[in-house]
Design a protein around this motif. Sequence first.
Motif, PDB file in Angstrom:
ATOM      1  N   LEU A  72       0.858  -1.189   0.000  1.00  0.00           N
ATOM      2  CA  LEU A  72       0.000   0.000   0.000  1.00  0.00           C
ATOM      3  C   LEU A  72       0.882   1.222   0.000  1.00  0.00           C
ATOM      4  O   LEU A  72       1.897   1.263   0.689  1.00  0.00           O
ATOM      5  CB  LEU A  72      -0.846   0.041   1.287  1.00  0.00           C
ATOM      6  N   CYS A  82       3.069   0.608   3.624  1.00  0.00           N
ATOM      7  CA  CYS A  82       3.151  -0.692   4.260  1.00  0.00           C
ATOM      8  C   CYS A  82       3.381  -1.749   3.192  1.00  0.00           C
ATOM      9  O   CYS A  82       2.560  -1.908   2.285  1.00  0.00           O
ATOM     10  CB  CYS A  82       1.819  -0.929   4.984  1.00  0.00           C
ATOM     11  N   TYR A 150      -5.203   5.625 -13.162  1.00  0.00           N
ATOM     12  CA  TYR A 150      -6.204   6.012 -12.169  1.00  0.00           C
ATOM     13  C   TYR A 150      -5.903   5.251 -10.875  1.00  0.00           C
ATOM     14  O   TYR A 150      -5.876   4.021 -10.869  1.00  0.00           O
ATOM     15  CB  TYR A 150      -7.621   5.682 -12.658  1.00  0.00           C
ATOM     16  N   GLY A 152      -7.329   6.233  -7.618  1.00  0.00           N
ATOM     17  CA  GLY A 152      -8.343   6.375  -6.574  1.00  0.00           C
ATOM     18  C   GLY A 152      -7.881   7.264  -5.430  1.00  0.00           C
ATOM     19  O   GLY A 152      -6.733   7.731  -5.402  1.00  0.00           O
ATOM     20  N   TYR A 153      -8.789   7.483  -4.482  1.00  0.00           N
ATOM     21  CA  TYR A 153      -8.521   8.375  -3.363  1.00  0.00           C
ATOM     22  C   TYR A 153      -7.320   7.883  -2.556  1.00  0.00           C
ATOM     23  O   TYR A 153      -7.241   6.708  -2.206  1.00  0.00           O
ATOM     24  CB  TYR A 153      -9.755   8.451  -2.462  1.00  0.00           C
ATOM     25  N   LYS A 156      -5.387   4.492  -3.096  1.00  0.00           N
ATOM     26  CA  LYS A 156      -5.722   3.178  -2.523  1.00  0.00           C
ATOM     27  C   LYS A 156      -6.738   2.430  -3.397  1.00  0.00           C
ATOM     28  O   LYS A 156      -7.393   1.491  -2.926  1.00  0.00           O
ATOM     29  CB  LYS A 156      -6.286   3.336  -1.113  1.00  0.00           C
ATOM     30  N   GLY A 157      -6.868   2.865  -4.631  1.00  0.00           N
ATOM     31  CA  GLY A 157      -7.908   2.289  -5.481  1.00  0.00           C
ATOM     32  C   GLY A 157      -7.452   1.145  -6.363  1.00  0.00           C
ATOM     33  O   GLY A 157      -6.328   0.646  -6.222  1.00  0.00           O
ATOM     34  N   THR A 158      -8.359   0.761  -7.216  1.00  0.00           N
ATOM     35  CA  THR A 158      -8.213  -0.287  -8.214  1.00  0.00           C
ATOM     36  C   THR A 158      -7.665  -1.582  -7.617  1.00  0.00           C
ATOM     37  O   THR A 158      -6.793  -2.214  -8.175  1.00  0.00           O
ATOM     38  CB  THR A 158      -7.373   0.186  -9.431  1.00  0.00           C
ATOM     39  N   GLU A 159      -8.262  -1.947  -6.462  1.00  0.00           N
ATOM     40  CA  GLU A 159      -8.017  -3.290  -5.921  1.00  0.00           C
ATOM     41  C   GLU A 159      -9.023  -4.215  -6.609  1.00  0.00           C
ATOM     42  O   GLU A 159      -9.997  -4.675  -6.017  1.00  0.00           O
ATOM     43  CB  GLU A 159      -8.206  -3.296  -4.402  1.00  0.00           C
ATOM     44  N   LEU A 160      -8.762  -4.465  -7.903  1.00  0.00           N
ATOM     45  CA  LEU A 160      -9.762  -5.142  -8.736  1.00  0.00           C
ATOM     46  C   LEU A 160      -9.964  -6.602  -8.336  1.00  0.00           C
ATOM     47  O   LEU A 160     -11.009  -7.186  -8.619  1.00  0.00           O
ATOM     48  CB  LEU A 160      -9.375  -5.055 -10.213  1.00  0.00           C
TER      49      LEU A 160
END
Lengths: 316, 316
Positions: A72, A82, A150, A152-153, A156-160
């Motif tokens: 992350l 982390c 892209y 995300g906020y 922390k995004g696109t944890e597809l």
Amino acid sequence: MYYIGVDIGGMSVKIGLVNDEGEVLFKTRATTVKDNPEKVINDIGDCIDETLTKNNLTIKDIAGIGIGSPGLMTTKLGRVDCAYNLGWVNVYVVDMLKKRFDTEIKLSNDANVAALGEVIFGAAKGYDDVVMLTLGTGVGGGVIIDRKLYEGYDSKGTELGHMTLIFGGEQCSCGRSGCLEAYVSATALMRDAKRAMLKDKTSLMWELCGGDIEKVDGVIIFDAHKKGDKTAIKVIDDYVTYLSEGMLNFMNIFRPQAMIIGGGVSAQGDYFTDMIKKYCLEKEYGFHNAPKVDILTAKLGNDAGIVGAAALIKAK
Amino acid sequence: MYYIGVDIGGMSVKIGLVNDEGEVLFKTRATTVKDNPEKVINDIGDCIDETLTKNNLTIKDIAGIGIGSPGLMTTKLGRVDCAYNLGWVNVYVVDMLKKRFDTEIKLSNDANVAALGEVIFGAAKGYDDVVMLTLGTGVGGGVIIDRKLYEGYDSKGTELGHMTLIFGGEQCSCGRSGCLEAYVSATALMRDAKRAMLKDKTSLMWELCGGDIEKVDGVIIFDAHKKGDKTAIKVIDDYVTYLSEGMLNFMNIFRPQAMIIGGGVSAQGDYFTDMIKKYCLEKEYGFHNAPKVDILTAKLGNDAGIVGAAALIKAK
């Protein structure tokens, strides 16, 4: 123009010199990734110096340094928040390297970087809107919108991989259950193949793994499939169904121009993607009158991490 | 600055004059939506003229005309490709209106427009990255990235209702099965309540609908829930679970700053969203260390279509 790509992995850090065509002109490696972060970053710096020197370049010849890392992170701070595999907590990678190199330095997640690399230099060159799934131990995702990553906020995004596909299904590493990752990661494919083998002692997969079920891997499952083994056919059919349904979800959600499949299984090439294309075509790419989405396999291979990291600089 | 918002619905077209604060200063309506498209567009034009005249404005006082329409469309062509409710196929709405009005004219899907309106003028003012779900007969979705509407390739994206949540589950209108829409639309909520009522003839919902199961609606189900009816509690618990799981998926996929819930059920306000917030908090917003996502209810109400359409012009 030249770019430096830094690919931080669990075992070592690969550093490469990349040109505008995405070719890796020079590669080196820092092997101290298990040391404390200061030492690792210092070694990466030494490798960058080595790369410049051995290619008769100075930092002014470089458009910038891109870094891909697991874990992350908060990319606008250039910080790995982390990374369990590295034992890193709140490591300001970009700031630490900026003390040594007066150039643009950017950091992003390894799955994002892989996706961006394929769009800028690889399989999806010429496409603007792309979603990539990397099928490995887990399932990583990368989303490119208008040729830009892209994230995300707070990046922390696109944890597809962590989209519930089968509510109440297999336990996932993220704490929820039935996630896409729990069905289409390489780990899940092995699990399902082993379960099927235990129910069918006559499966060709037993012979191909020399009777040792722990030796079963993607290549063995696909080889058995190609030879008509009915248990392997069922395992792959299910796998293709899960993956295609997940991809149809992303087609409906993002309606990208293309989706890219990366990870070990993508080595099966057309043999594998043809099955997915057939499934998606039958489902009309999500709904009646929906535009077709091209389905591609990742092209950058072993250098994907370096080239993708370089793409972070080239992309803007 | 002023904006004209045009909200094309299945029964009529609402036209409004909107100011920079998103207030509707004047409203009128064209009721001929079932006529041929030329006639409808002409009536819309007359309503726009009426709006200008009655407010002592000329087209030069207007920043532009925004249009929200149901159906599939190609927004860059300003064309409604196909809207079953209107009987429209390939109607070039923007070009037709441009012949009469020398100003910027933009078209988008009604669900997209609703989402953009909430970000520019409504519940999510001040947020940059937002995902909205509108829970009605179907489930519509809108995605705002960096305060801009994301429409996907050929503007066929963000069909958020058509994400498989329960593989092999309830049949969906799109042809696939187990979609979010098949569990969290108002239609699905009614279906599940009716099924539960048929199994429990003592449910308070029977009394509240006067013994006529066809009269059950969201208000009745929530009223029974508030009064402790165990069957209504089970129906709403399941509904909250399905919706929250879907929302967790979108949190992981997009990691927006906020999600907005629109549609009739959002009238339940905090009573409803508190249940969703509790569920999402227990699931750590998707995974450990993931940033919290604010959960909001739509605020624009009956004028959402007009104000959202005006937002298409204001947003850029």
